[in-house]
Design a protein around this motif. Structure first.
Motif, PDB file in Angstrom:
ATOM      1  N   GLY A 347      14.385  48.545  39.102  1.00 18.73           N
ATOM      2  CA  GLY A 347      15.082  48.331  40.372  1.00 18.73           C
ATOM      3  C   GLY A 347      16.418  47.652  40.149  1.00 18.73           C
ATOM      4  O   GLY A 347      17.040  47.819  39.111  1.00 18.73           O
ATOM      5  N   GLY A 348      16.827  46.855  41.146  1.00 16.75           N
ATOM      6  CA  GLY A 348      18.077  46.116  41.036  1.00 16.75           C
ATOM      7  C   GLY A 348      19.284  46.956  41.414  1.00 16.75           C
ATOM      8  O   GLY A 348      19.157  48.052  41.938  1.00 16.75           O
ATOM      9  N   ILE A 349      20.474  46.393  41.146  1.00 14.57           N
ATOM     10  CA  ILE A 349      21.713  47.096  41.516  1.00 14.57           C
ATOM     11  C   ILE A 349      21.996  48.236  40.544  1.00 14.57           C
ATOM     12  O   ILE A 349      22.613  49.217  40.891  1.00 14.57           O
ATOM     13  CB  ILE A 349      22.881  46.091  41.562  1.00 14.57           C
ATOM     14  N   LYS A 350      21.544  48.140  39.326  1.00 14.69           N
ATOM     15  CA  LYS A 350      21.673  49.133  38.253  1.00 14.69           C
ATOM     16  C   LYS A 350      22.992  48.944  37.482  1.00 14.69           C
ATOM     17  O   LYS A 350      24.051  48.733  38.056  1.00 14.69           O
ATOM     18  CB  LYS A 350      21.587  50.585  38.741  1.00 14.69           C
ATOM     19  N   ASN A 351      22.859  49.087  36.187  1.00 12.62           N
ATOM     20  CA  ASN A 351      23.993  48.846  35.288  1.00 12.62           C
ATOM     21  C   ASN A 351      25.156  49.791  35.528  1.00 12.62           C
ATOM     22  O   ASN A 351      26.312  49.403  35.411  1.00 12.62           O
ATOM     23  CB  ASN A 351      23.529  48.976  33.845  1.00 12.62           C
ATOM     24  N   ILE A 352      24.849  51.048  35.876  1.00  9.32           N
ATOM     25  CA  ILE A 352      25.950  52.001  36.049  1.00  9.32           C
ATOM     26  C   ILE A 352      26.865  51.549  37.173  1.00  9.32           C
ATOM     27  O   ILE A 352      28.085  51.686  37.097  1.00  9.32           O
ATOM     28  CB  ILE A 352      25.400  53.429  36.306  1.00  9.32           C
ATOM     29  N   ARG A 353      26.265  50.949  38.223  1.00 13.92           N
ATOM     30  CA  ARG A 353      27.087  50.506  39.346  1.00 13.92           C
ATOM     31  C   ARG A 353      27.964  49.333  38.906  1.00 13.92           C
ATOM     32  O   ARG A 353      29.131  49.246  39.284  1.00 13.92           O
ATOM     33  CB  ARG A 353      26.211  50.100  40.522  1.00 13.92           C
ATOM     34  N   LEU A 354      27.382  48.442  38.098  1.00  9.87           N
ATOM     35  CA  LEU A 354      28.182  47.320  37.610  1.00  9.87           C
ATOM     36  C   LEU A 354      29.349  47.835  36.783  1.00  9.87           C
ATOM     37  O   LEU A 354      30.477  47.349  36.896  1.00  9.87           O
ATOM     38  CB  LEU A 354      27.325  46.388  36.758  1.00  9.87           C
ATOM     39  N   LEU A 355      29.059  48.845  35.962  1.00  8.02           N
ATOM     40  CA  LEU A 355      30.088  49.435  35.110  1.00  8.02           C
ATOM     41  C   LEU A 355      31.220  49.984  35.975  1.00  8.02           C
ATOM     42  O   LEU A 355      32.405  49.718  35.735  1.00  8.02           O
ATOM     43  CB  LEU A 355      29.445  50.555  34.288  1.00  8.02           C
ATOM     44  N   ILE A 356      30.849  50.731  37.010  1.00  8.40           N
ATOM     45  CA  ILE A 356      31.869  51.318  37.884  1.00  8.40           C
ATOM     46  C   ILE A 356      32.603  50.228  38.653  1.00  8.40           C
ATOM     47  O   ILE A 356      33.834  50.255  38.769  1.00  8.40           O
ATOM     48  CB  ILE A 356      31.223  52.341  38.846  1.00  8.40           C
ATOM     49  N   LEU A 357      31.860  49.232  39.147  1.00  4.75           N
ATOM     50  CA  LEU A 357      32.508  48.141  39.887  1.00  4.75           C
ATOM     51  C   LEU A 357      33.500  47.408  38.988  1.00  4.75           C
ATOM     52  O   LEU A 357      34.622  47.101  39.408  1.00  4.75           O
ATOM     53  CB  LEU A 357      31.459  47.159  40.413  1.00  4.75           C
ATOM     54  N   GLY A 358      33.107  47.152  37.744  1.00  5.33           N
ATOM     55  CA  GLY A 358      33.998  46.477  36.804  1.00  5.33           C
ATOM     56  C   GLY A 358      35.270  47.270  36.609  1.00  5.33           C
ATOM     57  O   GLY A 358      36.381  46.720  36.634  1.00  5.33           O
ATOM     58  N   LYS A 359      35.099  48.587  36.454  1.00  5.50           N
ATOM     59  CA  LYS A 359      36.284  49.420  36.233  1.00  5.50           C
ATOM     60  C   LYS A 359      37.151  49.496  37.486  1.00  5.50           C
ATOM     61  O   LYS A 359      38.370  49.663  37.399  1.00  5.50           O
ATOM     62  CB  LYS A 359      35.851  50.819  35.785  1.00  5.50           C
ATOM     63  N   THR A 360      36.529  49.398  38.657  1.00  4.92           N
ATOM     64  CA  THR A 360      37.318  49.398  39.892  1.00  4.92           C
ATOM     65  C   THR A 360      38.178  48.144  39.959  1.00  4.92           C
ATOM     66  O   THR A 360      39.339  48.198  40.369  1.00  4.92           O
ATOM     67  CB  THR A 360      36.392  49.437  41.120  1.00  4.92           C
ATOM     68  N   ILE A 361      37.595  47.013  39.549  1.00  3.35           N
ATOM     69  CA  ILE A 361      38.366  45.760  39.551  1.00  3.35           C
ATOM     70  C   ILE A 361      39.564  45.902  38.602  1.00  3.35           C
ATOM     71  O   ILE A 361      40.691  45.553  38.938  1.00  3.35           O
ATOM     72  CB  ILE A 361      37.467  44.585  39.125  1.00  3.35           C
ATOM     73  N   LYS A 362      39.291  46.502  37.446  1.00  4.75           N
ATOM     74  CA  LYS A 362      40.368  46.687  36.483  1.00  4.75           C
ATOM     75  C   LYS A 362      41.465  47.575  37.082  1.00  4.75           C
ATOM     76  O   LYS A 362      42.655  47.313  36.951  1.00  4.75           O
ATOM     77  CB  LYS A 362      39.812  47.329  35.212  1.00  4.75           C
ATOM     78  N   ARG A 363      41.025  48.616  37.794  1.00  6.33           N
ATOM     79  CA  ARG A 363      42.008  49.513  38.392  1.00  6.33           C
ATOM     80  C   ARG A 363      42.860  48.775  39.418  1.00  6.33           C
ATOM     81  O   ARG A 363      44.078  48.959  39.472  1.00  6.33           O
ATOM     82  CB  ARG A 363      41.308  50.685  39.073  1.00  6.33           C
ATOM     83  N   GLU A 364      42.234  47.932  40.227  1.00  7.69           N
ATOM     84  CA  GLU A 364      43.002  47.181  41.221  1.00  7.69           C
ATOM     85  C   GLU A 364      44.056  46.333  40.540  1.00  7.69           C
ATOM     86  O   GLU A 364      45.190  46.237  41.013  1.00  7.69           O
ATOM     87  CB  GLU A 364      42.076  46.294  42.066  1.00  7.69           C
ATOM     88  N   MET A 365      43.675  45.750  39.396  1.00  6.28           N
ATOM     89  CA  MET A 365      44.648  44.898  38.704  1.00  6.28           C
ATOM     90  C   MET A 365      45.786  45.733  38.132  1.00  6.28           C
ATOM     91  O   MET A 365      46.952  45.354  38.231  1.00  6.28           O
ATOM     92  CB  MET A 365      43.941  44.102  37.619  1.00  6.28           C
ATOM     93  N   VAL A 366      45.450  46.886  37.563  1.00  6.80           N
ATOM     94  CA  VAL A 366      46.497  47.766  37.036  1.00  6.80           C
ATOM     95  C   VAL A 366      47.432  48.176  38.156  1.00  6.80           C
ATOM     96  O   VAL A 366      48.651  48.219  38.004  1.00  6.80           O
ATOM     97  CB  VAL A 366      45.877  49.012  36.374  1.00  6.80           C
ATOM     98  N   ARG A 367      46.877  48.405  39.348  1.00  5.67           N
ATOM     99  CA  ARG A 367      47.697  48.835  40.476  1.00  5.67           C
ATOM    100  C   ARG A 367      48.651  47.752  40.939  1.00  5.67           C
ATOM    101  O   ARG A 367      49.720  48.045  41.469  1.00  5.67           O
ATOM    102  CB  ARG A 367      46.801  49.258  41.637  1.00  5.67           C
ATOM    103  N   ILE A 368      48.233  46.503  40.781  1.00  4.11           N
ATOM    104  CA  ILE A 368      49.123  45.411  41.189  1.00  4.11           C
ATOM    105  C   ILE A 368      50.318  45.363  40.234  1.00  4.11           C
ATOM    106  O   ILE A 368      51.461  45.221  40.646  1.00  4.11           O
ATOM    107  CB  ILE A 368      48.364  44.071  41.193  1.00  4.11           C
ATOM    108  N   VAL A 369      50.036  45.560  38.947  1.00  4.25           N
ATOM    109  CA  VAL A 369      51.124  45.514  37.971  1.00  4.25           C
ATOM    110  C   VAL A 369      51.999  46.758  38.088  1.00  4.25           C
ATOM    111  O   VAL A 369      53.213  46.682  38.047  1.00  4.25           O
ATOM    112  CB  VAL A 369      50.544  45.390  36.548  1.00  4.25           C
ATOM    113  N   HIS A 370      51.359  47.937  38.219  1.00  6.59           N
ATOM    114  CA  HIS A 370      52.127  49.188  38.345  1.00  6.59           C
ATOM    115  C   HIS A 370      51.774  49.823  39.687  1.00  6.59           C
ATOM    116  O   HIS A 370      50.847  50.619  39.767  1.00  6.59           O
ATOM    117  CB  HIS A 370      51.757  50.169  37.245  1.00  6.59           C
ATOM    118  N   PRO A 371      52.502  49.467  40.737  1.00  4.00           N
ATOM    119  CA  PRO A 371      52.103  49.929  42.078  1.00  4.00           C
ATOM    120  C   PRO A 371      51.982  51.442  42.197  1.00  4.00           C
ATOM    121  O   PRO A 371      51.273  51.939  43.063  1.00  4.00           O
ATOM    122  CB  PRO A 371      53.209  49.394  42.972  1.00  4.00           C
TER     123      PRO A 371
END
Lengths: 483, 472
Positions: A347-371
């Motif tokens: 059960g739980g949230i599942k690792n794949i979702r954490l993986l995707i969520l982590g990458k989404t956070i990274k994408r948001e940061m990249v977007r701030i640097v390169h709009p």
């Protein structure tokens, strides 16, 4: 909604449950327990309801997404209700709501119990309790898909609604075939586990009970002190490894079986899952070394077992981790949320979702640097489409929202904070034992009826990954013509 | 069977739908996630997003143990490369859709060099279908065997035909001598008739034989009162080009109306004997000035379904005998029924049908000796074409000495260019093409025709069947 096809499919589901109850009846007869009658009556009731519902002839035979979700949502509540009957009829659990809680806990592979003493229960009842883990783990409806000879094209909706993970897929072109392969892998691994436990010196009955609990990542035991009762290194190690095995996406095993071991091991989710397990084990082992256990081996053994048990949301224990230092307990609490991999029985949230969520956070940061950056999220070299990404984020929010609301509802009972937080976390994550009063040696018996209903709801929400259950609460969903 | 379809367009989807219903494991590859989603949700197939030429994608789809690869993307070149790659990676058979007529002339070479097992050209297939309608205007269905040497026509008997009430053996030998009535459908049931079978009103006869003889019998039935001499076509696309050539062979004069000036010029180069008119085919005045009322046939094959429908209705109103309408999308199927348009042709469906038939015959033929297969009424009976080879156990034995299985009939033997409607004394030789009619679905091999068990009566029945054609 196409009520007729929903009713008919639910009828088939009840007949399958009747069949699934037969091994427990046989066990009850073998041990001549006083629970034979309870099983016989429940099976008769299931047959009665099942046959009359199967007789409904649907006008339209296609199952659309809405019907699929309804079948899964209602189906799980229904099988839990019928699954609770043997507990109640046999007198093993005296109240209706406690029986329901125990049954839900079984099917959702949570393993949270309201029983304080399990060792004096009839053998058939204990067998059924653990067997619900086994069929609930891979999914009751997936089981019906595997058994039914003709599975229509649109039954994929059912499988999608029941299988965990953001985008469950098929292994082979046909849904029925996929379900058969999944159950074949599942059964094979379970049999191997039973044999290993027998070799390690566990009696056959206990080996079966614990194999079901491990395979479904459930956690019901036939002993009051869970696996700790055996105090056997081999058993601990075998179960540690197999809990981890059942927390892995089953498609990995299919690809290994097909000979592409390399591709299977490059799976990003698998690596994250193993990494989390390894790091947590090391931290906890260091933390408990000296204070709880004297030897390095002992510390590692118990740390690894507990991490594996909580991360895969099984909930077995070899020792009372309630006594462990705060850091270890906090790590275990976090692991309850993470859970296993998509497409496993965990059960739980599942690792794949954490993986995707982590990458989404990274994408948001990249977007701030390169709009103006265009940045696609990739997992295992494949682009995750935006729909899945937003699905994962919505899931995460919904999971936390339900967690928060349930937390407030359960806190009405006035238990201490650690108990309240961990009991909601353990139910929604389908783990089983929590901390404080609901720790590995405690039980949920002291909660009020209202809290037990809320927690049962949390368990089903966690197992079906929220939406099939939430949809049932939406009035819009039930209308024949929805506009 | 494991089937890999590359391209999830209309044809790809329709193929996947039918093939997955017939118990095949279907995998679809396409670049368009939107199209795949529809297939994934509605069909029991596996969808893979990716490029069908990419080796990785093909391997992921399991091309190495695929029985059949079908490439139906929008581009001919892509289809050819997909098949080439697929074949090299281990696909047992490949089918490509190739529609450019410039490649059409090089098909034999392409087939051999690329290792294509089948090439399908939807426009050519549609043109063939329309041409057949003009050959047998009121036939229910028409099919060809042995590379068009043998035709099979399904035709419905109406009360005004002279054959009503006659026994098969009493049919005039002049017209019936060289054809075979191989099956009769009565009340949705298929019979394999013998000489004593009496034709009744509303029967559907399946007539098989040499095209000219079938046509002769057809004429006797009064099914083509007058031969169509003039046909008007609206729309000058690829189908028009193929069809104009086919109709010319049938001595039908063709007038094409096309709205694009450049295409008109192109067509007039390609089709020197055809009259090309530049104009809008839905304009009533234009149709009137081109004497639509005098036309024997009207064919609407523009790219727009709505235009085709409207101009067909106009043509019907002016009393054109045979109107053919091309419909690409089946969105209007419920309205079409009420419009009483007799001949609706859909190239995508024809393509899908042809590939389906190929797959079915592949499935039937373990040793792949089945050449073609035609089904009557949802497969109650099948007409199958085999090639006799060394493994056939009863070569050179007179048919009357062979015991045949129940409800099976040898309809035609094609030996080189000779077409034989077999009698008891005829024999099957090596390399003959044998066309059989059977209600036994399990016929996978010629040898299975010979009954192994007793059942004397049935054997005699089949023997009678073999000799049933009216004795001259």
């Amino acid at each position: 909604m196409n009520y007729r096809i929903v009713l008919r499919t639910l009828g088939i589901l009840l007949l399958c449950e009747a069949a699934a109850m037969l091994p427990s009846l046989v066990t009850a007869i073998y041990y001549r327990g006083n629970d034979i009658g309870a099983f016989a009556v429940t099976i008769l009731l299931l047959l009665l309801f099942g046959v009359s519902m199967v007789k409904v002839k649907p006008k339209v035979k296609e199952i659309y997404a809405r019907d699929g979700f309804a079948i899964v949502g209602i189906g799980w509540i229904l099988i839990s209700v019928f699954g609770a009957m043997p507990f109640y009829f046999s007198g093993a659990i005296p109240t209706v709501i406690d029986s329901f809680f125990e049954s839900v806990s079984g099917f959702t592979t949570t393993g949270a119990t309201i029983l304080k003493q399990v060792e004096d229960l009839p053998r058939g009842i204990l067998f059924w309790r653990s067997f619900t883990h086994w069929i609930g783990g891979m999914g009751v409806l997936v089981l019906t898909l595997a058994i039914l000879p003709s599975v229509g094209a649109r039954t994929l909706h059912i499988m999608k609604a029941e299988s965990p993970g953001p985008a469950p897929g098929k292994l082979v072109p046909r849904v029925g075939q996929t379900a058969k392969i999944l159950y074949a892998i599942y059964s094979l691994l379970t049999i191997v586990l039973v044999i290993l436990l027998l070799l390690a010196g566990m009696p056959l009955y206990d080996a079966l009970i614990h194999a079901f609990g491990t395979a479904g990542t459930g956690g019901f035991s036939s002993r009051n002190t869970s696996i700790g009762a055996y105090n056997n290194v081999y058993i601990d190690v075998i179960i540690t490894i197999f809990m981890m095995i059942f927390g892995v996406n089953f498609s990995v095993y299919y690809f290994i079986f097909k000979g592409s071991l390399k591709a299977a091991l490059k799976n990003g989710e698998l690596l994250l899952y193993l990494g989390i397990a390894a790091v947590s084990t090391v931290f906890i082992a260091i933390n408990i070394h000296g204070s709880m256990f004297d030897s390095v081996g002992q510390s590692l053994r118990h740390a690894a077992f507990q991490v594996s048990s909580i991360l895969t949301t099984t909930g077995y224990s070899t020792t009372d981790f309630n006594q462990w230092p705060e850091l270890s307990k906090m790590i275990l609490l976090v692991l309850m949320f993470i859970g296993g991999c998509a497409g496993s029985t965990a059960g739980g949230i599942k690792n794949i979702r954490l993986l995707i969520l982590g990458k989404t956070i990274k994408r948001e940061m990249v977007r701030i640097v390169h709009p103006k950056a265009v940045y696609t999220i990739k997992v295992d070299g494949k682009v995750v489409d935006e729909e899945t990404v937003s699905g994962v984020m919505t899931f995460y929010f919904a999971f936390m929202a339900i967690f928060t609301v349930s937390l407030i509802l359960v806190s009405i009972d006035g238990k201490d904070m650690v108990t309240t937080i961990s009991s909601v976390a353990t139910c929604i994550g389908n783990v089983g034992p929590g901390l404080g009063m609901v720790g590995p040696l405690g039980s949920f018996a002291d909660y009020s009826v209202f809290s037990k209903i809320v927690l049962s709801f949390c368990m089903i929400v966690g197992r079906l990954e929220i939406f099939p259950v939430l949809l049932l609460l939406m009035p819009h969903f039930w209308k024949k013509v929805s506009i | 069977m494991k089937i890999l379809i590359i391209g999830d367009g209309k044809v790809g989807y329709s193929l996947a739908e039918n093939l997955s219903k017939e118990d095949n494991d279907v995998t679809i590859i396409d670049k368009n996630a939107e199209a795949l989603k529809k297939a994934e949700e509605n069909l029991d197939v596996m969808c893979i997003k990716g490029n069908g030429i990419s080796v990785n994608t093909l391997l992921e789809a399991g091309v190495d143990d695929t029985d059949l690869l079908i490439a139906v993307t929008a581009s001919d070149e892509l289809n050819m490369v997909c098949c080439l790659t697929g074949k090299k990676l281990g696909a047992a058979r490949t089918i490509a859709r190739i529609r450019d007529h410039e490649y059409a002339s090089e098909l034999a070479l392409l087939k051999e060099r690329i290792g294509l097992d089948m090439v399908i050209n939807p426009e050519q297939a549609a043109a063939d279908e329309i041409a057949r309608i003009f050959r047998y205007p009121s036939a229910i269905s028409v099919d060809s065997f042995s590379r068009r040497k043998v035709d099979m026509v399904e035709v419905k008997i109406t009360s005004d035909t002279p054959a009503v009430g006659l026994k098969l053996k009493d049919l005039p030998s002049k017209v019936a001598g060289s054809i075979l009535i191989c099956a009769v459908v009565r009340n949705d049931e298929v019979f394999i008739p013998n000489g004593d079978f009496r034709i009744e009103n509303d029967d559907i006869l399946c007539i098989i034989g040499k095209p000219s003889n079938v046509y002769g019998f057809y004429k006797y039935l009064g099914k083509c009162t007058q031969k169509i001499k003039n046909v008007m076509m609206v729309g000058g696309g690829r189908i028009a080009y193929y069809l104009a050539n086919l109709l010319k062979e049938m001595d039908i004069r063709v007038k094409v109306i096309e709205s694009d000036r450049e295409r008109c010029e192109e067509l007039s180069e390609l089709l020197p004997d055809t009259l090309i008119i530049h104009g809008d085919g839905t304009e009533e005045d234009l149709l009137k000035s081109e004497n639509i009322g005098e036309m024997g046939g009207f064919i609407a094959i523009t790219g727009r379904d709505e235009d085709n429908l409207m101009s067909s209705l106009l043509a019907k109103q002016y009393g054109v005998q045979t109107v053919v309408t091309k419909i690409t999308r089946m969105n209007y199927s419920s309205i079409l029924k009420t419009l009483h348009l007799d001949n609706i042709v859909s190239p995508k469906h024809i393509t899908a049908d042809i590939i389906l038939r190929y797959v079915r015959s592949l499935k039937n033929a373990r040793g792949s000796k089945i050449e073609s297969l035609h089904r009557i009424i949802n497969g109650q009976a099948e007409i199958v074409e085999f090639i006799a080879n060394d493994s056939t156990s009863y070569l050179n034995i007179p048919l009357k000495d062979i015991k045949f299985a129940r409800d099976t009939l040898i309809a035609v033997i094609v030996r080189k260019n000779e077409i034989i409607i077999p009698h008891g004394n005829d024999v099957i030789k090596k390399d003959d093409r044998v066309i059989i009619v059977t209600k036994n679905k399990a016929v996978l091999d010629l040898n299975q025709l010979a009954s192994t068990g007793g059942l004397q009566n049935e054997l005699q029945n089949s023997l009678k069947n073999i000799g049933h054609t009216p004795v001259v």
